[in-house]
Each structure stands twice: as C-alpha cells, then as structure tokens.
Design a protein around this motif. Structure first.
Motif, PDB file in Angstrom:
ATOM      1  N   ASP A 411       0.859  -1.179   0.000  1.00  0.00           N
ATOM      2  CA  ASP A 411       0.000   0.000   0.000  1.00  0.00           C
ATOM      3  C   ASP A 411       0.901   1.237   0.000  1.00  0.00           C
ATOM      4  O   ASP A 411       2.129   1.135  -0.019  1.00  0.00           O
ATOM      5  CB  ASP A 411      -0.888  -0.011   1.248  1.00  0.00           C
ATOM      6  CG  ASP A 411      -2.264   0.567   0.984  1.00  0.00           C
ATOM      7  OD1 ASP A 411      -2.354   1.544   0.215  1.00  0.00           O
ATOM      8  OD2 ASP A 411      -3.249   0.049   1.538  1.00  0.00           O
ATOM      9  N   SER A 412       0.301   2.411   0.043  1.00  0.00           N
ATOM     10  CA  SER A 412       1.076   3.633   0.222  1.00  0.00           C
ATOM     11  C   SER A 412       1.368   3.761   1.720  1.00  0.00           C
ATOM     12  O   SER A 412       0.568   4.308   2.479  1.00  0.00           O
ATOM     13  CB  SER A 412       0.287   4.848  -0.280  1.00  0.00           C
ATOM     14  OG  SER A 412       0.136   4.805  -1.669  1.00  0.00           O
ATOM     15  N   THR A 413       2.504   3.225   2.129  1.00  0.00           N
ATOM     16  CA  THR A 413       2.833   3.146   3.552  1.00  0.00           C
ATOM     17  C   THR A 413       4.341   3.186   3.737  1.00  0.00           C
ATOM     18  O   THR A 413       5.099   2.939   2.791  1.00  0.00           O
ATOM     19  CB  THR A 413       2.224   1.864   4.168  1.00  0.00           C
ATOM     20  OG1 THR A 413       2.356   1.891   5.574  1.00  0.00           O
ATOM     21  CG2 THR A 413       2.899   0.611   3.617  1.00  0.00           C
ATOM     22  N   GLN A 414       4.801   3.490   4.950  1.00  0.00           N
ATOM     23  CA  GLN A 414       6.202   3.825   5.171  1.00  0.00           C
ATOM     24  C   GLN A 414       7.161   2.690   4.811  1.00  0.00           C
ATOM     25  O   GLN A 414       8.215   2.930   4.216  1.00  0.00           O
ATOM     26  CB  GLN A 414       6.395   4.263   6.631  1.00  0.00           C
ATOM     27  CG  GLN A 414       5.813   5.651   6.912  1.00  0.00           C
ATOM     28  CD  GLN A 414       5.881   6.038   8.371  1.00  0.00           C
ATOM     29  OE1 GLN A 414       5.482   5.279   9.245  1.00  0.00           O
ATOM     30  NE2 GLN A 414       6.387   7.231   8.647  1.00  0.00           N
ATOM     31  N   THR A 440      -2.640   5.451  -4.673  1.00  0.00           N
ATOM     32  CA  THR A 440      -3.867   5.260  -3.913  1.00  0.00           C
ATOM     33  C   THR A 440      -3.592   4.688  -2.518  1.00  0.00           C
ATOM     34  O   THR A 440      -2.523   4.149  -2.247  1.00  0.00           O
ATOM     35  CB  THR A 440      -4.815   4.290  -4.636  1.00  0.00           C
ATOM     36  OG1 THR A 440      -4.135   3.049  -4.831  1.00  0.00           O
ATOM     37  CG2 THR A 440      -5.226   4.840  -5.972  1.00  0.00           C
ATOM     38  N   LEU A 441      -4.576   4.777  -1.656  1.00  0.00           N
ATOM     39  CA  LEU A 441      -4.568   4.096  -0.354  1.00  0.00           C
ATOM     40  C   LEU A 441      -5.636   2.998  -0.377  1.00  0.00           C
ATOM     41  O   LEU A 441      -6.626   3.091  -1.106  1.00  0.00           O
ATOM     42  CB  LEU A 441      -4.864   5.079   0.779  1.00  0.00           C
ATOM     43  CG  LEU A 441      -3.664   5.745   1.462  1.00  0.00           C
ATOM     44  CD1 LEU A 441      -4.148   6.819   2.431  1.00  0.00           C
ATOM     45  CD2 LEU A 441      -2.809   4.725   2.201  1.00  0.00           C
ATOM     46  N   GLY A 442      -5.425   1.977   0.445  1.00  0.00           N
ATOM     47  CA  GLY A 442      -6.360   0.867   0.487  1.00  0.00           C
ATOM     48  C   GLY A 442      -6.105  -0.175  -0.574  1.00  0.00           C
ATOM     49  O   GLY A 442      -6.921  -1.076  -0.790  1.00  0.00           O
ATOM     50  N   TYR A 443      -4.953  -0.105  -1.228  1.00  0.00           N
ATOM     51  CA  TYR A 443      -4.611  -1.014  -2.331  1.00  0.00           C
ATOM     52  C   TYR A 443      -4.046  -2.341  -1.847  1.00  0.00           C
ATOM     53  O   TYR A 443      -4.349  -3.399  -2.409  1.00  0.00           O
ATOM     54  CB  TYR A 443      -3.594  -0.315  -3.233  1.00  0.00           C
ATOM     55  CG  TYR A 443      -2.997  -1.160  -4.340  1.00  0.00           C
ATOM     56  CD1 TYR A 443      -3.621  -1.244  -5.578  1.00  0.00           C
ATOM     57  CD2 TYR A 443      -1.789  -1.843  -4.167  1.00  0.00           C
ATOM     58  CE1 TYR A 443      -3.073  -1.996  -6.605  1.00  0.00           C
ATOM     59  CE2 TYR A 443      -1.236  -2.591  -5.184  1.00  0.00           C
ATOM     60  CZ  TYR A 443      -1.874  -2.672  -6.405  1.00  0.00           C
ATOM     61  OH  TYR A 443      -1.327  -3.415  -7.415  1.00  0.00           O
ATOM     62  N   THR A 465       0.802  -3.035   4.661  1.00  0.00           N
ATOM     63  CA  THR A 465      -0.051  -1.855   4.738  1.00  0.00           C
ATOM     64  C   THR A 465       0.083  -1.204   6.104  1.00  0.00           C
ATOM     65  O   THR A 465       0.638  -1.792   7.034  1.00  0.00           O
ATOM     66  CB  THR A 465      -1.528  -2.237   4.466  1.00  0.00           C
ATOM     67  OG1 THR A 465      -2.315  -1.054   4.364  1.00  0.00           O
ATOM     68  CG2 THR A 465      -2.079  -3.122   5.577  1.00  0.00           C
ATOM     69  N   GLY A 466      -0.392   0.007   6.203  1.00  0.00           N
ATOM     70  CA  GLY A 466      -0.440   0.710   7.472  1.00  0.00           C
ATOM     71  C   GLY A 466      -1.850   0.721   8.019  1.00  0.00           C
ATOM     72  O   GLY A 466      -2.810   0.342   7.327  1.00  0.00           O
ATOM     73  N   ASP A 467      -1.998   1.166   9.269  1.00  0.00           N
ATOM     74  CA  ASP A 467      -3.330   1.194   9.863  1.00  0.00           C
ATOM     75  C   ASP A 467      -4.246   2.166   9.123  1.00  0.00           C
ATOM     76  O   ASP A 467      -5.444   1.926   8.987  1.00  0.00           O
ATOM     77  CB  ASP A 467      -3.239   1.555  11.349  1.00  0.00           C
ATOM     78  CG  ASP A 467      -2.561   2.890  11.594  1.00  0.00           C
ATOM     79  OD1 ASP A 467      -3.232   3.828  12.037  1.00  0.00           O
ATOM     80  OD2 ASP A 467      -1.339   3.009  11.338  1.00  0.00           O
ATOM     81  N   GLY A 468      -3.698   3.264   8.608  1.00  0.00           N
ATOM     82  CA  GLY A 468      -4.520   4.207   7.864  1.00  0.00           C
ATOM     83  C   GLY A 468      -5.014   3.610   6.563  1.00  0.00           C
ATOM     84  O   GLY A 468      -6.199   3.702   6.228  1.00  0.00           O
ATOM     85  N   GLN A 471      -7.741   0.861   6.909  1.00  0.00           N
ATOM     86  CA  GLN A 471      -9.091   1.324   7.223  1.00  0.00           C
ATOM     87  C   GLN A 471      -9.862   1.783   5.982  1.00  0.00           C
ATOM     88  O   GLN A 471     -11.070   2.001   6.038  1.00  0.00           O
ATOM     89  CB  GLN A 471      -9.028   2.435   8.276  1.00  0.00           C
ATOM     90  CG  GLN A 471      -8.616   1.907   9.643  1.00  0.00           C
ATOM     91  CD  GLN A 471      -8.636   2.981  10.706  1.00  0.00           C
ATOM     92  OE1 GLN A 471      -9.697   3.435  11.139  1.00  0.00           O
ATOM     93  NE2 GLN A 471      -7.453   3.392  11.150  1.00  0.00           N
ATOM     94  N   PHE A 472      -9.160   1.906   4.846  1.00  0.00           N
ATOM     95  CA  PHE A 472      -9.847   2.158   3.580  1.00  0.00           C
ATOM     96  C   PHE A 472     -10.573   0.897   3.094  1.00  0.00           C
ATOM     97  O   PHE A 472     -11.474   0.989   2.268  1.00  0.00           O
ATOM     98  CB  PHE A 472      -8.845   2.575   2.498  1.00  0.00           C
ATOM     99  CG  PHE A 472      -8.545   4.041   2.442  1.00  0.00           C
ATOM    100  CD1 PHE A 472      -8.801   4.784   1.305  1.00  0.00           C
ATOM    101  CD2 PHE A 472      -7.977   4.693   3.525  1.00  0.00           C
ATOM    102  CE1 PHE A 472      -8.517   6.137   1.237  1.00  0.00           C
ATOM    103  CE2 PHE A 472      -7.678   6.039   3.479  1.00  0.00           C
ATOM    104  CZ  PHE A 472      -7.962   6.772   2.332  1.00  0.00           C
ATOM    105  N   CYS A 473     -10.139  -0.268   3.559  1.00  0.00           N
ATOM    106  CA  CYS A 473     -10.641  -1.518   2.964  1.00  0.00           C
ATOM    107  C   CYS A 473     -10.837  -2.611   4.004  1.00  0.00           C
ATOM    108  O   CYS A 473     -10.603  -3.790   3.704  1.00  0.00           O
ATOM    109  CB  CYS A 473      -9.677  -1.990   1.869  1.00  0.00           C
ATOM    110  SG  CYS A 473      -7.987  -2.284   2.461  1.00  0.00           S
TER     111      CYS A 473
END
Length: 566
Positions: A411-414, A440-443, A465-468, A471-473
């Motif tokens: 995902d888009s994460t660190q 995107t986020l939630g990918y 993925t990250g926690d943020g 939470q998209f998915c």
C-alpha cells in the motif's frame, strides 16, 4: 371465357394464400426453434469471456447485473465477491500483475462504477490490463434525468479518463467486437483498463447460442529492422552503457541483456525481481539517489526499456536532478510515450520482450570488467539512509529470505516507501505497490488477495499496509477469508498517517487530520477468522514461517516501536 377467367383467378388466389400460409408457418417454426435455442445476452457473456482466456470475475451482484450471473455456474469462471467495488478493481489489478493476464469485473451502474474508478486509475497509471463490464440504464432511461435507479448523466464519459476506451453496447452484435477490441489492447498495445457498458434492455435481449470458439491469440509488435539496427549500432560501440528497466520490461530476459552488454541495470519498483538477488550488475536503489543519478549521468548510452521515465520513478524529490547526458534509446510499446519526459535519440516502438530477445541475438557479448560492477555496487550503499528506512529494509529482507517466492504487494505506507528506495525483490513480479504513480490508499490488501488467486495454492502473497490504509478496505478482511486467500498481511500500526505527518512537520504545517482514531485491528482481523501474530523484532522471522504454514489469511502486527527495533 369470362367464367374460365374467374375460375383461374380464384384458384390462383387460393394457391397464393396457401403459399403465404406455408411460408408463415415455416418462418414461425424456424423463429420458434431459434428462440428455443437462444439465451439472453447477459447469459451468453461468461462464455464469451472464457473464449478469450478470462478465468476469474470479481464483482458484487446487484439488481442491474444479475443477468450476467445467469451463465456463470456452467461457464467454469471463478467468482470472487469483494466488499466494495474499489476492492474488486484492486483485486483484478493484483491478479493481472502476477498472472500476466486480465481479470473481469462485473459492476453495477452508477455507484458501482464511481466506486471502481479509483482502482481503474491505479491500473491505468501502471499499465495494467483490466476488463470492467458494467450495466447502464436502458435506452430511453439512461441520462434522462428522470431519476431511475443508479442513473447518471453520462457514465461512459466519467470512466473514459481512466480507461483505454469506454464503449456502450447498443445492439447485441456489438459485444463480441468490443471484447475483441479490448483484448487487442491487452495483448498488442499498452495494456490498460477497458470499460464496456451494456444497457439493461440490451442485456436482456435474446440472442442465438451457438458454440463459442476460442478467440485467436494476438502478438505484440516486434521491433522494426531499421530501429533495431540503430539501437544495435549505438550499443555495440558503447563504452559505459546503462539499462533502465520499467514494468513493461519485467518479463524480458534482462539478466541476459545486462550480462551481454556488461551494463549496470536500474529497475523501477514495478520491475524489481527481474534480476537474481545479489547479481553484481543489479542496481536496486532508485534513481533519485545521488550515486544512482551519477551512474546514469556518466553513461554514454542509456537503454530505457518499458519505462515512462516518469518523475515518481526517477525524480522522487522533484528537484529536476535526474539527467541523461549520453545517447538515449527508448523501447516502448506505446508510440506516444517515446517522446514524453525525456527526448530519445533512438525510438523503438515495440514490445520490450521481443526487442530484448532480438538485441541479445545480435550483440556480441562484451568482456566483463570490474568497472561496471564497481559502478553498480557504488549505488547500493545504504549507510546514508536514516535508521527508520534501514529498519524497514531489514523487515523486507527478512520476508524475502524466509519466503523467497512470495510476492510483496504494498500500500502507500512507510515500509513500502523505504522499499522503493532500495529493496531487492526475490522473484519476478515480486514487489509492486500503489505508492508511486497514481498513489492510492487501500490497495495493499485487496491487490494481495487478487495476486494470491493467481499463484499455486501452497504459496503465499505478502501484503504490507499501514493502519490508515487498511481502514480504507477493512471489509476485504472478510473477502480474503471467504476466498481462502493465502495472504500474509504485515500491518504497521502507527495510529495515523505517519508519512504525511512527517511531511507536514518538515514544512512546519500544523498537524491536522493525521493523528486518527485507530480501532483494535488485531481483534477485527481475528473476528474475520484471520490467524494473528504479534511478534517482536527477534521473533518476526519465526512468525512468518508459522503464517506460511497456516492455510488461510494471517496478520502479523507490528507497532511503531517494534518497527524501529529491527
């Protein structure tokens, strides 16, 4: 005489009426037989997809799409139900990247299409094939403004910006041609999503149902002789060539080409895994880093294969510092892309796989020297990275070493941002994410579910993925369980949007909206029948092995403190 004429006319009229009656009876019988052997266009659709190589459909049945489902059971197509149409698109994206072929999405008109547009945008940006088939209101209702269920002013126009084309089927005969057009793009051009919408009245029309023959295979264009000769002449006399490989070249024989040219090869994140781990010519750091930029700037010939040369791959920090001073050869299946971002001296409009094969056959093998190896190694020094980035790279390296054949879907994460900087993937299509390009986020989770359905049942896919982003998915946790997807999700929980928070801090922007409430994601995953592990840095590898032995989805939870301890 008159009486004879009347009699003849009478008999002729009777014969005519009999002929007409027989003709109408035969026509009625033929029409009736045809109708008895006919089916709705929606019911015939699955067979048409199977004939073109589709084997899986992602979709959420709705009142506007159920006719598409009538023929699914006997078609042999596998159907996966996501919990949101965006998830359907991301699943199709992940499936295509790992399997190398498109999946189909059955999407309802209106809100279903607005939901999937984000996923189509990600696939469009990364040149991923995806066949989105939706309904639209019937003729006389679509765009009427009367307020019919799921009505939009112009659904096709909305979608056309993230699709190679969007086509409305006005007559049943148009459907097969539209499908053929889609597969011509998937197989012979720059692959991108295609949208086909079928009005409800057309979907219900009865059509003949003859056996469906397998569609012919199509092949992408090979390089023209004059373009190949020009590329050969430049490369055969180059003293310090460098190869830039993008996602369009990930299936090419890149290792053989690099060894033939004795050239360092720099891969975008979508091409990582194209070279064996530890290969001395492989440059795993991204082009934004100073040493990597220096390598490219000093090359006398740069061969760019299947890459946009876009800023998110080559100018991440947006300072315009990426330069090519030598002769640039660009190979791309998209003719328009050949002149974008950087002008090339030699343009080869062709499939990267075919072009690489042709170059290997033509080029004499250069004698290997220490210069190219030293130049590649000079780019791989990670000592200058911050401690958090080095921790992230260690996490990724442990995953690769423990599960070398497992693709990592990010995902888009660190952790993924760090991986883009310098991660060396262990297998082909072994590292891809939404963190560059469309962003995107939630990918991560739904794309990993799709990818897991394209690999052997005893293999696993890693979702990071990250926690943020999760939470998209969140609903797709249930989808993974239902699909029996062998996904191992590494969840980095920092209670917010950490990367954006750092970005705001660096620019002295008030921290608003980045510290979010995060529910107990471990309990939510467990409630969805996921196996859950909460390792320390020292037990992370053993937890990976336990998750790999589990049949079904697993969650490995990493807090911010644990992440920084690696």
């Amino acid at each position: 005489m008159k009486q004879q004429e009347v009699s003849f006319s009478f008999y002729r009229a009777i014969v005519t009426l009999l002929v007409i009656a027989i003709y109408k009876f035969v026509s009625f019988k033929e029409k009736n037989n045809m109708l008895q052997g006919s089916i709705s266009l929606g019911e015939r659709l699955p067979a048409l997809l199977v004939a073109r190589g589709i084997d899986i459909v992602f979709g959420i049945p709705g009142v506007h799409t159920v006719e598409m489902y009538r023929g699914l059971p006997e078609s042999g197509l596998r159907h996966i139900t996501p919990r949101h149409e965006q998830g359907a698109g991301f699943m199709a994206d992940g499936y295509a990247r790992v399997s190398g072929k498109p999946a189909a999405c059955f999407i309802i008109s209106g809100p279903g299409m607005t939901n999937i547009v984000t996923a189509m945008g990600q696939a469009y940006a990364d040149s991923i094939p995806m066949l989105v088939i939706s309904t639209v209101n019937a003729h006389g209702q679509m765009g009427s403004g009367d307020g019919w269920l799921h009505e939009m002013p112009n659904q096709s126009e909305l979608v056309s910006g993230v699709a190679a084309f969007s086509k409305t089927i006005h007559h049943p005969k148009e459907l097969e041609k539209a499908l053929d057009d889609a597969f011509a793009i998937f197989q012979c051009a720059r692959p991108r999503p295609v949208h086909i919408e079928i009005p409800l009245d057309v979907l219900l029309e009865q059509v003949p149902n003859p056996p469906v023959s397998k569609a012919p295979s199509l092949f992408p264009p090979a390089p023209a002789n004059n373009a190949l000769k020009a590329a050969f002449n430049a490369l055969s006399t180059a003293k310090s060539p460098v190869i830039l490989a993008g996602g369009g070249a990930k299936k090419a024989a890149l290792c053989d080409l690099a060894e033939t040219l004795d050239a360092p090869i720099l891969m975008t994140s979508n091409a990582r895994g194209s070279m064996p781990v530890g290969h001395p010519l492989s440059v795993t750091t991204m082009a934004t880093l100073p040493k990597t930029r220096e390598l490219v700037a000093n090359a006398d010939v740069v061969l760019a294969l299947g890459t946009e040369l876009g800023p998110t791959d080559y100018d991440w920090v947006d300072d315009g510092g990426f330069k090519i001073n030598g002769k640039l050869i660009r190979v791309d299946i998209d003719p328009v892309q050949l002149h974008r971002n950087l002008k090339a001296h030699i343009c080869v409009n062709a499939d990267a796989v075919a072009t690489v094969d042709a170059l290997i056959a033509l080029l004499p093998k250069r004698e290997s020297g220490d210069g190219s190896v030293r130049a590649a190694l000079a780019c791989t020094d990670k000592a200058t990275f911050s401690d958090p980035i080095q921790s992230d790279l260690r996490i990724l390296d442990i995953i690769r070493d423990q599960l070398p054949n497992s693709p990592i879907v990010g995902d888009s994460t660190q952790i993924i941002y760090s991986g883009i900087m310098a991660y060396e993937a262990g297998c082909s299509a072994g590292f891809f994410s939404s963190a560059s390009g469309f962003g995107t986020l939630g990918y991560g989770l739904p794309a990993a579910i799709g990818a897991s359905l394209a690999i052997d049942e005893d293999e696993h896919v890693i979702a990071i993925t990250g926690d943020g982003g999760l939470q998209f998915c969140l609903g797709e946790l249930a989808s993974a369980t239902e699909a029996k997807a062998n996904v191992i999700m590494v969840l980095h929980d920092n209670n917010g949007y950490g990367e954006i928070k750092t970005y705001m801090q660096d620019r002295d922007i008030p921290l608003t909206g980045v510290d979010i409430y995060t529910p107990d994601l471990v309990k939510i995953a467990a409630a969805c029948d996921w196996a859950v592990y909460t390792p320390t840095s020292s037990t992370f590898a053993s937890c990976l092995q336990q998750a790999a032995e589990h049949n079904g989805p697993s969650l490995i939870y990493i807090s911010e403190a644990t992440r920084l301890d690696f």
